[in-house]
Design a protein around this motif. Structure first.
Motif, PDB file in Angstrom:
ATOM      1  N   THR A 299       0.845  -1.190   0.000  1.00 31.25           N
ATOM      2  CA  THR A 299       0.000   0.000   0.000  1.00 31.25           C
ATOM      3  C   THR A 299       0.881   1.240   0.000  1.00 31.25           C
ATOM      4  N   THR A 300       0.643   2.114  -0.953  1.00 32.70           N
ATOM      5  CA  THR A 300       1.421   3.333  -1.111  1.00 32.70           C
ATOM      6  C   THR A 300       0.499   4.533  -0.951  1.00 32.70           C
ATOM      7  N   GLY A 301       0.869   5.434  -0.045  1.00 33.46           N
ATOM      8  CA  GLY A 301       0.130   6.674   0.125  1.00 33.46           C
ATOM      9  C   GLY A 301       0.731   7.741  -0.771  1.00 33.46           C
ATOM     10  N   TYR A 302      -0.114   8.674  -1.214  1.00 33.57           N
ATOM     11  CA  TYR A 302       0.407   9.757  -2.052  1.00 33.57           C
ATOM     12  C   TYR A 302      -0.387  11.034  -1.852  1.00 33.57           C
ATOM     13  N   THR A 303       0.279  12.145  -2.140  1.00 29.26           N
ATOM     14  CA  THR A 303      -0.330  13.469  -2.126  1.00 29.26           C
ATOM     15  C   THR A 303       0.089  14.182  -3.400  1.00 29.26           C
ATOM     16  N   VAL A 304      -0.867  14.826  -4.045  1.00 29.10           N
ATOM     17  CA  VAL A 304      -0.590  15.663  -5.201  1.00 29.10           C
ATOM     18  C   VAL A 304      -0.732  17.108  -4.754  1.00 29.10           C
ATOM     19  N   LEU A 305       0.310  17.907  -4.977  1.00 30.71           N
ATOM     20  CA  LEU A 305       0.290  19.331  -4.651  1.00 30.71           C
ATOM     21  C   LEU A 305       0.445  20.132  -5.935  1.00 30.71           C
ATOM     22  N   VAL A 306      -0.379  21.159  -6.079  1.00 29.78           N
ATOM     23  CA  VAL A 306      -0.310  22.047  -7.230  1.00 29.78           C
ATOM     24  C   VAL A 306      -0.082  23.455  -6.700  1.00 29.78           C
ATOM     25  N   ASP A 307       1.022  24.058  -7.104  1.00 23.17           N
ATOM     26  CA  ASP A 307       1.393  25.407  -6.644  1.00 23.17           C
ATOM     27  C   ASP A 307       1.382  25.508  -5.128  1.00 23.17           C
ATOM     28  N   GLY A 308       1.872  24.467  -4.464  1.00 26.68           N
ATOM     29  CA  GLY A 308       1.983  24.466  -3.013  1.00 26.68           C
ATOM     30  C   GLY A 308       0.705  24.140  -2.262  1.00 26.68           C
ATOM     31  N   LYS A 309      -0.380  23.837  -2.974  1.00 30.41           N
ATOM     32  CA  LYS A 309      -1.664  23.522  -2.334  1.00 30.41           C
ATOM     33  C   LYS A 309      -2.031  22.062  -2.579  1.00 30.41           C
ATOM     34  N   ILE A 310      -2.543  21.417  -1.544  1.00 34.29           N
ATOM     35  CA  ILE A 310      -2.931  20.005  -1.644  1.00 34.29           C
ATOM     36  C   ILE A 310      -4.129  19.865  -2.569  1.00 34.29           C
ATOM     37  N   LYS A 311      -3.993  19.002  -3.569  1.00 33.20           N
ATOM     38  CA  LYS A 311      -5.076  18.728  -4.518  1.00 33.20           C
ATOM     39  C   LYS A 311      -5.702  17.368  -4.251  1.00 33.20           C
ATOM     40  N   VAL A 312      -4.861  16.352  -3.963  1.00 31.66           N
ATOM     41  CA  VAL A 312      -5.336  14.981  -3.745  1.00 31.66           C
ATOM     42  C   VAL A 312      -4.502  14.342  -2.643  1.00 31.66           C
ATOM     43  N   VAL A 313      -5.173  13.626  -1.733  1.00 32.90           N
ATOM     44  CA  VAL A 313      -4.505  12.759  -0.762  1.00 32.90           C
ATOM     45  C   VAL A 313      -5.204  11.414  -0.858  1.00 32.90           C
ATOM     46  N   SER A 314      -4.438  10.367  -1.149  1.00 38.17           N
ATOM     47  CA  SER A 314      -5.057   9.055  -1.317  1.00 38.17           C
ATOM     48  C   SER A 314      -3.993   7.964  -1.180  1.00 38.17           C
TER      49      SER A 314
END
Length: 82
Positions: free
Chosen positions: A29-44
């Motif tokens: 299981t791998t956790g990930y976060t997508v940040l766009v311009d320093g703001k969190i877009k996705v956490v999953s």
């Protein structure tokens, strides 16, 4: 071109204007976060199944899909101890 950075590398303000994929990876299981311009877009997270070889292929495929889906500029991953 996407750049890979280990979490122990200095990643400060240079990355605030980039699309980032931050990974807490494991072979199942791998956790990930997508940040766009320093703001969190996705956490999953996602889970890989099967034997180790199958899981590594799935891990690579999921990471590549996330990079493409979110137009990722930089990937930051956990610096693991071997």
């Amino acid at each position: 071109m996407t750049t890979l950075l280990a979490a122990s590398a200095p990643v400060a303000s240079v990355l605030l204007m980039a699309n980032l994929l931050a990974l807490d990876q494991s072979s199942q299981t791998t956790g990930y976060t997508v940040l766009v311009d320093g703001k969190i877009k996705v956490v999953s997270h996602f889970t890989c199944t099967g034997d180790l070889g199958d899981r590594l292929v799935q891990l690579r495929d999921r990471i590549e899909a996330l990079i493409d889906e979110h137009n990722i500029d930089e990937v930051i991953f956990e610096d693991i101890q071997l």
